[in-house]
Motif scaffolding. Sequence first.
Motif, PDB file in Angstrom:
ATOM      1  N   ARG A 139       0.824  -1.192   0.143  1.00 29.44           N
ATOM      2  CA  ARG A 139       0.019   0.042  -0.030  1.00 29.44           C
ATOM      3  C   ARG A 139       0.750   1.100   0.099  1.00 29.44           C
ATOM      4  O   ARG A 139       0.444   2.220  -0.688  1.00 29.44           O
ATOM      5  CB  ARG A 139      -0.794  -0.006   1.202  1.00 29.44           C
ATOM      6  CG  ARG A 139      -2.029   1.128   1.052  1.00 29.44           C
ATOM      7  CD  ARG A 139      -2.906   1.160   2.374  1.00 29.44           C
ATOM      8  NE  ARG A 139      -3.518  -0.232   2.704  1.00 29.44           N
ATOM      9  CZ  ARG A 139      -4.089  -0.366   4.032  1.00 29.44           C
ATOM     10  NH1 ARG A 139      -4.116   0.452   4.789  1.00 29.44           N
ATOM     11  NH2 ARG A 139      -4.547  -1.530   4.160  1.00 29.44           N
ATOM     12  N   LEU A 140       1.935   1.212   0.845  1.00 26.42           N
ATOM     13  CA  LEU A 140       2.890   2.506   0.552  1.00 26.42           C
ATOM     14  C   LEU A 140       3.944   2.377  -0.338  1.00 26.42           C
ATOM     15  O   LEU A 140       4.800   3.015  -0.529  1.00 26.42           O
ATOM     16  CB  LEU A 140       3.687   2.459   2.115  1.00 26.42           C
ATOM     17  CG  LEU A 140       2.731   2.544   3.209  1.00 26.42           C
ATOM     18  CD1 LEU A 140       3.629   2.703   4.427  1.00 26.42           C
ATOM     19  CD2 LEU A 140       2.038   3.851   3.126  1.00 26.42           C
ATOM     20  N   GLY A 141       3.861   1.464  -1.312  1.00 33.06           N
ATOM     21  CA  GLY A 141       4.732   1.089  -2.225  1.00 33.06           C
ATOM     22  C   GLY A 141       6.263   0.856  -1.914  1.00 33.06           C
ATOM     23  O   GLY A 141       7.299   1.352  -2.483  1.00 33.06           O
ATOM     24  N   ILE A 142       6.365   0.156  -0.938  1.00 34.46           N
ATOM     25  CA  ILE A 142       7.957  -0.215  -0.512  1.00 34.46           C
ATOM     26  C   ILE A 142       8.155  -1.572  -0.229  1.00 34.46           C
ATOM     27  O   ILE A 142       7.213  -2.458  -0.170  1.00 34.46           O
ATOM     28  CB  ILE A 142       8.218   0.539   0.971  1.00 34.46           C
ATOM     29  CG1 ILE A 142       7.227   0.175   2.070  1.00 34.46           C
ATOM     30  CG2 ILE A 142       8.204   1.974   0.689  1.00 34.46           C
ATOM     31  CD1 ILE A 142       7.524   0.734   3.328  1.00 34.46           C
ATOM     32  N   SER A 143       9.312  -1.886  -0.020  1.00 36.78           N
ATOM     33  CA  SER A 143       9.542  -3.348   0.122  1.00 36.78           C
ATOM     34  C   SER A 143       9.598  -3.628   1.346  1.00 36.78           C
ATOM     35  O   SER A 143       9.825  -3.006   2.176  1.00 36.78           O
ATOM     36  CB  SER A 143      10.984  -3.993  -0.472  1.00 36.78           C
ATOM     37  OG  SER A 143      11.932  -3.159   0.025  1.00 36.78           O
ATOM     38  N   ARG A 144       9.749  -4.923   1.802  1.00 35.60           N
ATOM     39  CA  ARG A 144       9.662  -5.418   3.266  1.00 35.60           C
ATOM     40  C   ARG A 144      11.042  -5.390   4.004  1.00 35.60           C
ATOM     41  O   ARG A 144      10.877  -5.306   5.291  1.00 35.60           O
ATOM     42  CB  ARG A 144       9.224  -6.987   3.332  1.00 35.60           C
ATOM     43  CG  ARG A 144       7.735  -7.374   3.021  1.00 35.60           C
ATOM     44  CD  ARG A 144       7.509  -8.678   3.234  1.00 35.60           C
ATOM     45  NE  ARG A 144       5.867  -8.707   2.825  1.00 35.60           N
ATOM     46  CZ  ARG A 144       4.792  -8.697   3.715  1.00 35.60           C
ATOM     47  NH1 ARG A 144       5.313  -8.316   5.102  1.00 35.60           N
ATOM     48  NH2 ARG A 144       3.686  -8.998   3.398  1.00 35.60           N
ATOM     49  N   ASP A 145      11.857  -4.974   3.290  1.00 38.07           N
ATOM     50  CA  ASP A 145      13.205  -4.931   3.717  1.00 38.07           C
ATOM     51  C   ASP A 145      13.603  -3.406   3.787  1.00 38.07           C
ATOM     52  O   ASP A 145      14.556  -2.897   3.911  1.00 38.07           O
ATOM     53  CB  ASP A 145      14.271  -5.489   2.736  1.00 38.07           C
ATOM     54  CG  ASP A 145      14.118  -7.021   2.684  1.00 38.07           C
ATOM     55  OD1 ASP A 145      13.594  -7.592   3.944  1.00 38.07           O
ATOM     56  OD2 ASP A 145      14.821  -7.556   1.646  1.00 38.07           O
TER      57      ASP A 145
END
Length: 251
Positions: A65-71
């Motif tokens: 949703r925020l457009g970022i990766s889990r890392d």
Amino acid sequence: MAATLILKPSLSSAFLGQKLSCRGNSKRSEPSRLFSKDTKCATDTAYGGNVPKFSRLNVWDPYKRLGISRDASEEEVWSSRNFLLNQYANHERSAESIEAAFEKILMKSFINRKKTKINLKTRLKKQVEESPPWVQNLLSFVELPPPVIILRRLFLFGFMACWSVMNSAEAGPAFQVAISFGACVYFLNDKTKSLGRAALIGFGGLVAGWFCGSLLVPMIPSFLLQPTWSLELLTSLFIYVSLFLSCTFLK
């Protein structure tokens, strides 16, 4: 002729009255027509106008949703959240969705950190349990007191060290070392409730500090030392450190 003249005014007056009433009705109907047109335009306009709507409003995964990766790092999470809020600040549902995703990521990060700390303590405890018996016996004499106690005792022995350095030109540090030794024995007796054990540990700390100072002080380059700093003074500084460690961290 007279009858015709008499009838004409009545006809013309009736005709004029009808015409005036028609004009009045037309004038009255114009505002209503304008009002109906304005109302129609207002209702036909879409809700929210040209306010942009967040395209990932209903995405379940907060990272997607925020457009970022889990890392992603904490700075990247904050940057993405601030960018999206600035872009969709005028759309209430979009802003709430962005904030909800951000809070979920922060909560997950907090839980992971807490688990890491717990795992670290568990690993250390496991390593201590798996260590040789002599290491376990040695660690059984060590404890970690509250930070307030550490700071208080550090201030006391630091004050004694400063007093010795400032008084080095007039006399030796024997008096300050005696006070420090007495304070160490007092703290240990308050902890162990045994004066003999406290005196033994304090004397051991005194001897250990003197021994380390006698070995290490001659290795210090002379250009780092003041002319008034004698070997006795520098050795006393090691004694203060040893007494502080003994009365603070030993049982």
